[in-house]
Design a protein around this motif. Structure first.
Motif, mmCIF file in Angstrom:
data_model
loop_
_atom_site.group_PDB
_atom_site.id
_atom_site.type_symbol
_atom_site.label_atom_id
_atom_site.label_comp_id
_atom_site.label_asym_id
_atom_site.label_seq_id
_atom_site.Cartn_x
_atom_site.Cartn_y
_atom_site.Cartn_z
ATOM 1 N N SER A 1 0.828 -1.208 0.000
ATOM 2 C CA SER A 1 0.000 0.000 0.000
ATOM 3 C C SER A 1 0.862 1.257 0.000
ATOM 4 O O SER A 1 0.551 2.236 -0.697
ATOM 5 N N GLY A 2 1.953 1.244 0.786
ATOM 6 C CA GLY A 2 2.848 2.394 0.813
ATOM 7 C C GLY A 2 3.492 2.642 -0.533
ATOM 8 O O GLY A 2 3.586 3.787 -1.001
ATOM 9 N N PHE A 3 3.951 1.558 -1.179
ATOM 10 C CA PHE A 3 4.498 1.680 -2.526
ATOM 11 C C PHE A 3 3.432 2.202 -3.480
ATOM 12 O O PHE A 3 3.687 3.052 -4.345
ATOM 13 N N GLY A 4 2.202 1.684 -3.331
ATOM 14 C CA GLY A 4 1.107 2.105 -4.202
ATOM 15 C C GLY A 4 0.789 3.581 -4.062
ATOM 16 O O GLY A 4 0.462 4.250 -5.053
ATOM 17 N N LEU A 5 0.884 4.124 -2.838
ATOM 18 C CA LEU A 5 0.627 5.549 -2.618
ATOM 19 C C LEU A 5 1.599 6.400 -3.431
ATOM 20 O O LEU A 5 1.207 7.363 -4.097
ATOM 21 N N LEU A 6 2.877 6.025 -3.397
ATOM 22 C CA LEU A 6 3.881 6.754 -4.179
ATOM 23 C C LEU A 6 3.675 6.533 -5.680
ATOM 24 O O LEU A 6 3.813 7.468 -6.486
ATOM 25 N N ALA A 7 3.313 5.295 -6.067
ATOM 26 C CA ALA A 7 3.104 4.988 -7.481
ATOM 27 C C ALA A 7 1.910 5.758 -8.046
ATOM 28 O O ALA A 7 1.948 6.230 -9.188
ATOM 29 N N LEU A 8 0.856 5.916 -7.256
ATOM 30 C CA LEU A 8 -0.313 6.667 -7.715
ATOM 31 C C LEU A 8 0.033 8.139 -7.925
ATOM 32 O O LEU A 8 -0.468 8.776 -8.862
ATOM 33 N N ALA A 9 0.899 8.667 -7.051
ATOM 34 C CA ALA A 9 1.347 10.051 -7.246
ATOM 35 C C ALA A 9 2.126 10.177 -8.557
ATOM 36 O O ALA A 9 1.945 11.135 -9.315
ATOM 37 N N LEU A 10 2.971 9.192 -8.841
ATOM 38 C CA LEU A 10 3.738 9.210 -10.092
ATOM 39 C C LEU A 10 2.806 9.075 -11.303
ATOM 40 O O LEU A 10 2.981 9.765 -12.315
ATOM 41 N N ILE A 11 1.796 8.208 -11.190
ATOM 42 C CA ILE A 11 0.829 8.038 -12.277
ATOM 43 C C ILE A 11 0.114 9.356 -12.553
ATOM 44 O O ILE A 11 -0.092 9.743 -13.715
ATOM 45 N N ALA A 12 -0.270 10.065 -11.494
ATOM 46 C CA ALA A 12 -0.955 11.355 -11.663
ATOM 47 C C ALA A 12 -0.083 12.330 -12.441
ATOM 48 O O ALA A 12 -0.556 13.037 -13.337
ATOM 49 N N TRP A 13 1.206 12.374 -12.121
ATOM 50 C CA TRP A 13 2.119 13.291 -12.813
ATOM 51 C C TRP A 13 2.298 12.892 -14.274
ATOM 52 O O TRP A 13 2.298 13.735 -15.165
ATOM 53 N N VAL A 14 2.388 11.580 -14.539
ATOM 54 C CA VAL A 14 2.606 11.104 -15.904
ATOM 55 C C VAL A 14 1.377 11.361 -16.781
ATOM 56 O O VAL A 14 1.488 11.888 -17.894
ATOM 57 N N VAL A 15 0.181 10.992 -16.285
ATOM 58 C CA VAL A 15 -1.024 11.149 -17.114
ATOM 59 C C VAL A 15 -1.403 12.614 -17.277
ATOM 60 O O VAL A 15 -2.109 12.975 -18.228
ATOM 61 N N GLY A 16 -0.915 13.481 -16.367
ATOM 62 C CA GLY A 16 -1.194 14.903 -16.505
ATOM 63 C C GLY A 16 -0.549 15.489 -17.744
ATOM 64 O O GLY A 16 -1.082 16.431 -18.347
ATOM 65 N N GLY A 17 0.575 14.936 -18.138
ATOM 66 C CA GLY A 17 1.230 15.353 -19.369
ATOM 67 C C GLY A 17 1.857 16.733 -19.321
ATOM 68 O O GLY A 17 2.331 17.237 -20.339
ATOM 69 N N CYS A 18 1.893 17.356 -18.136
ATOM 70 C CA CYS A 18 2.489 18.697 -18.026
ATOM 71 C C CYS A 18 3.877 18.551 -17.419
ATOM 72 O O CYS A 18 4.042 17.918 -16.376
ATOM 73 N N ARG A 19 4.854 19.129 -18.065
ATOM 74 C CA ARG A 19 6.223 18.947 -17.608
ATOM 75 C C ARG A 19 6.765 20.162 -16.850
ATOM 76 O O ARG A 19 7.964 20.321 -16.699
ATOM 77 N N ARG A 20 5.857 21.037 -16.396
ATOM 78 C CA ARG A 20 6.312 22.118 -15.522
ATOM 79 C C ARG A 20 6.731 21.526 -14.180
ATOM 80 O O ARG A 20 6.162 20.530 -13.724
ATOM 81 N N PRO A 21 7.713 22.123 -13.520
ATOM 82 C CA PRO A 21 8.118 21.615 -12.205
ATOM 83 C C PRO A 21 6.963 21.662 -11.209
ATOM 84 O O PRO A 21 6.214 22.639 -11.154
ATOM 85 N N VAL A 22 6.815 20.592 -10.443
ATOM 86 C CA VAL A 22 5.792 20.539 -9.399
ATOM 87 C C VAL A 22 6.418 21.004 -8.093
ATOM 88 O O VAL A 22 7.486 20.510 -7.714
ATOM 89 N N PRO A 23 5.811 21.953 -7.395
ATOM 90 C CA PRO A 23 6.382 22.407 -6.117
ATOM 91 C C PRO A 23 6.516 21.245 -5.131
ATOM 92 O O PRO A 23 5.527 20.563 -4.826
ATOM 93 N N TRP A 24 7.750 21.027 -4.656
ATOM 94 C CA TRP A 24 7.975 19.931 -3.708
ATOM 95 C C TRP A 24 7.178 20.106 -2.426
ATOM 96 O O TRP A 24 6.814 19.136 -1.775
ATOM 97 N N ARG A 25 6.908 21.360 -2.084
ATOM 98 C CA ARG A 25 6.094 21.611 -0.892
ATOM 99 C C ARG A 25 4.736 20.920 -1.008
ATOM 100 O O ARG A 25 4.248 20.329 -0.042
ATOM 101 N N MET A 26 4.133 20.993 -2.196
ATOM 102 C CA MET A 26 2.816 20.373 -2.396
ATOM 103 C C MET A 26 2.905 18.854 -2.344
ATOM 104 O O MET A 26 2.040 18.191 -1.767
ATOM 105 N N VAL A 27 3.946 18.293 -2.945
ATOM 106 C CA VAL A 27 4.080 16.833 -2.972
ATOM 107 C C VAL A 27 4.291 16.287 -1.561
ATOM 108 O O VAL A 27 3.598 15.361 -1.117
#
Length: 419
Positions: free
Chosen positions: A8-34
């Motif tokens: 589940s812990g791995f899945g939480l991080l993987a879902l965050a990565l999936i969200a970034w990939v499917v978003g298709g936007c390559r602007r930097p994401v603020p680390w504070r938000m992540v």
């Protein structure tokens, strides 16, 4: 910690990565938000699930839901007779054969709608929302209007929350508008929370409190997923700063007016739910009539296949993945109401207690096609000058909301030890 919790812990991080990939936007994401998004989800879940005082509150919530259901049945029995729960004039051939959803289950929306209006008028609900808003704004750096709408979504619906910030919708950045829409689809309204608690009480312990935790955890999850898919643009985002009192205007002149108008609003919601259930079940049935003879699959079955890897990421045992994937497919294609009815009506789908809890959390959101239509119609009416942005963000918001709900399922999987 068990392997399934690590999964589940791995899945939480993987879902965050999936969200970034499917978003298709390559602007930097603020680390504070992540960092804030991940930590706040886990911290909220851990506090609400494992602190004894807060856990004790779940039992109180369950008693409150039971009292509301009993009180509502008194009214439906008077108005509808045995259709509404009064003693039957005939022998019941099988358990629950006399249960009629519209006459016994849905009227609870009316009572909770009236109570919600009274709590708003007494300034109790705005006080709680304001506290959550400050937490979200402090953690993510959201503007006042965006943070308030996301917090309000824990208690009110996907149209009512943006309505509270109607005057500021036009000034929200594209990223914050997307977050507002994602939060609306990733949470459920308080009145529906009570209805679902009454339905699920036989198969999920302390379900009223669990649904409240799910909606609370989904708030930071929706902000995180929204920011990953549509990162804020440096220098272009506007910080819409407004006075907090202006975000919760007085809507009623008296408690009696709150009861009357809250009941009327509840009636509109009740009829909308009834109509949506009839229409969307019928439309999906028509699609399945055409699809199943050709492919051997139903529409919700096909979508459920897509959710099977997501079910694994939430930390579900392999033997329960098909059932949970299918249930998530039903939620997305039809709605969470039908998915919860199936979960309760089949004795928990044969799942163990932990898997049932994960599924309960993952289903806790309005993230389905019908809700997207309702939200788009409501928000474009409130803010016609942003119509093109709102319509363009509708389907991405549905995807983001489903990812956020599954993140919430992964959080409870991480924090719950397998039995």
């Amino acid at each position: 910690m068990s392997w399934l919790q690590l999964q589940s812990g791995f899945g939480l991080l993987a879902l965050a990565l999936i969200a970034w990939v499917v978003g298709g936007c390559r602007r930097p994401v603020p680390w504070r938000m992540v960092i804030a998004g991940l930590l706040l989800q886990v911290a909220l879940g851990a506090a609400l699930l494992h602190i004894p005082v807060l856990r004790a509150g779940f039992a109180w919530l369950g008693d409150a839901v039971g009292a509301l259901s009993t009180a509502t049945q008194a009214g439906t029995s008077l108005v509808f007779g045995y259709l509404g729960g009064a003693p039957l004039p005939f022998a019941e051939t099988r358990p629950d054969a006399s249960f009629v959803l519209f006459f016994q289950g849905l009227p609870l929306v009316l009572v909770v709608g009236a109570l919600s209006a009274v709590l708003y008028h007494w300034r109790i609900l705005p006080l709680v929302v304001r506290g959550l808003s400050r937490l979200l704004r402090g953690a993510f750096g959201l503007s006042g209007a965006c943070g308030f709408s996301v917090a309000a979504n824990v208690f009110v619906g996907m149209v009512e929350a943006p309505l509270l910030i109607r005057a500021w919708l036009a000034r929200l950045s594209l990223s914050e508008l997307f977050i507002v829409m994602t939060a609306g689809l990733a949470t459920i309204a308080g009145n529906m929370m009570v209805v679902y608690a009454s339905i699920l009480s036989p198969v999920v312990p302390d379900v009223a409190g669990q649904l409240l935790v799910a909606s609370l955890v989904s708030a930071p999850a929706s902000v995180l997923v929204g920011a990953l898919m549509r990162p804020p643009q440096p220098g272009a985002d506007q910080q819409v700063l407004v006075a907090e009192d202006a975000l919760a205007p007085r809507l009623y002149d008296s408690t009696m007016e709150a009861v009357v108008r809250g009941t009327a609003d509840g009636l509109q919601l009740l009829l909308g739910v009834m109509a949506s259930l009839i229409v969307f079940v019928a439309l999906v049935a028509l699609v399945n009539m055409a699809l199943e003879p050709i492919t051997g699959w139903t529409l919700q079955g096909l979508v459920g296949m897509v959710f099977r890897p997501i079910a694994w990421l939430m930390g579900v045992p392999d033997e329960h993945i098909p059932a949970i994937g299918a249930s998530l497919g039903i939620k997305t294609v039809l709605n969470e109401f039908i998915a919860y009815l199936e979960l309760a009506g089949s004795g928990g789908l044969g799942l163990d207690a932990r898997s049932r809890l994960i599924l309960t959390y993952a289903l806790c959101g309005f993230s389905n096609f019908g809700s997207v239509g309702i939200m788009l119609a409501g928000m474009t009416g409130m803010c016609p000058e942003r119509r093109s942005d709102i319509v363009r963000l509708g389907m991405p918001a549905l995807l983001a909301a489903n990812i956020a709900c599954c993140m919430t399922g992964a959080v409870v999987g991480l924090l719950t030890y397998p039995q």
